[in-house]
Design a protein around this motif. Structure first.
Motif, PDB file in Angstrom:
ATOM      1  N   ARG A   1      10.616  -2.304  -2.857  1.00  0.00           N
ATOM      2  CA  ARG A   1       9.370  -2.980  -2.466  1.00  0.00           C
ATOM      3  C   ARG A   1       9.513  -4.489  -2.694  1.00  0.00           C
ATOM      4  N   GLU A  18      10.279   0.385  -6.805  1.00  0.00           N
ATOM      5  CA  GLU A  18       9.734  -0.972  -6.939  1.00  0.00           C
ATOM      6  C   GLU A  18      10.758  -2.051  -6.583  1.00  0.00           C
ATOM      7  N   GLU A  67       0.797  -1.228   0.000  1.00  0.00           N
ATOM      8  CA  GLU A  67       0.000   0.000   0.000  1.00  0.00           C
ATOM      9  C   GLU A  67       0.831   1.281   0.000  1.00  0.00           C
ATOM     10  N   VAL A  68       2.098   1.202   0.350  1.00  0.00           N
ATOM     11  CA  VAL A  68       2.932   2.403   0.414  1.00  0.00           C
ATOM     12  C   VAL A  68       3.111   2.974  -0.990  1.00  0.00           C
ATOM     13  N   GLU A  69       2.892   4.272  -1.117  1.00  0.00           N
ATOM     14  CA  GLU A  69       3.004   4.933  -2.415  1.00  0.00           C
ATOM     15  C   GLU A  69       4.395   5.546  -2.587  1.00  0.00           C
ATOM     16  N   ARG A  70       4.759   5.753  -3.828  1.00  0.00           N
ATOM     17  CA  ARG A  70       6.014   6.407  -4.210  1.00  0.00           C
ATOM     18  C   ARG A  70       7.241   5.696  -3.604  1.00  0.00           C
TER      19      ARG A  70
END
Length: 164
Positions: free
Chosen positions: A144, A141, A135-138
């Motif tokens: 992540r 990748e 769910e974490v934005e910006r």
């Protein structure tokens, strides 16, 4: 799957006891020539007495390790090679063949589990953290993906391994 079947599956999961996850740690281990000689030097010296060689070979196999062979002096390696060939101790023969340098000490990295660092987190906490990571934005990748792989590996500890 009916609600009743889902409840049954959930109860099974809750009741299943998984081994606690552990943390792998790396430790540098060093052995010196003195350590090796203290452990097996007298055994090798006594191998000159042919009558006792069978008794000694069992004791030597139980005690001797490849790192010990690496740091033994050349004369001890020579005796080991001879007796390993006579007694058919293939592992020891290979160790001596590989130990060509005259080293006073040898170090290697040992990887093992440290039970004192066991995680108390269960699968539900790991799944929650996976959702948060998604769910974490910006977020880069690649970062992540690395974090998710770590969490996936933590989850594997809770999934029973079955042979096909």
């Amino acid at each position: 799957m009916s609600h009743e079947q889902q409840s049954s599956v959930q109860r099974l999961i809750v009741r299943t006891e998984s081994p606690p996850p552990s943390v792998l740690v790396q430790e540098t281990v060093t052995i010196t020539r003195e350590d090796a000689l203290a452990a097996v030097g007298s055994l090798i010296d006594t191998m000159h007495e042919f009558r006792r060689i069978r008794d000694l070979s069992t004791q030597l196999k139980e005690t001797l390790t490849e790192p010990m062979v690496i740091v033994l002096p050349p004369d001890k390696k020579m005796w080991l090679a001879r007796w390993a060939a006579v007694l058919g101790l293939d592992d020891i023969e290979r160790w001596v063949e590989r130990a060509t340098e005259d080293k006073q000490q040898h170090s290697w990295i040992k990887v093992g589990e440290n039970p004192l660092l066991w995680s108390s987190r269960g699968p539900a906490a790991i799944l929650d953290e996976m959702e948060q990571v998604l769910e974490v934005e910006r977020v880069n990748e690649a970062v992540r993906e690395r974090k998710l792989r770590v969490l996936i590996n933590q989850m594997r500890l809770y999934i029973p391994h079955t042979e096909p």
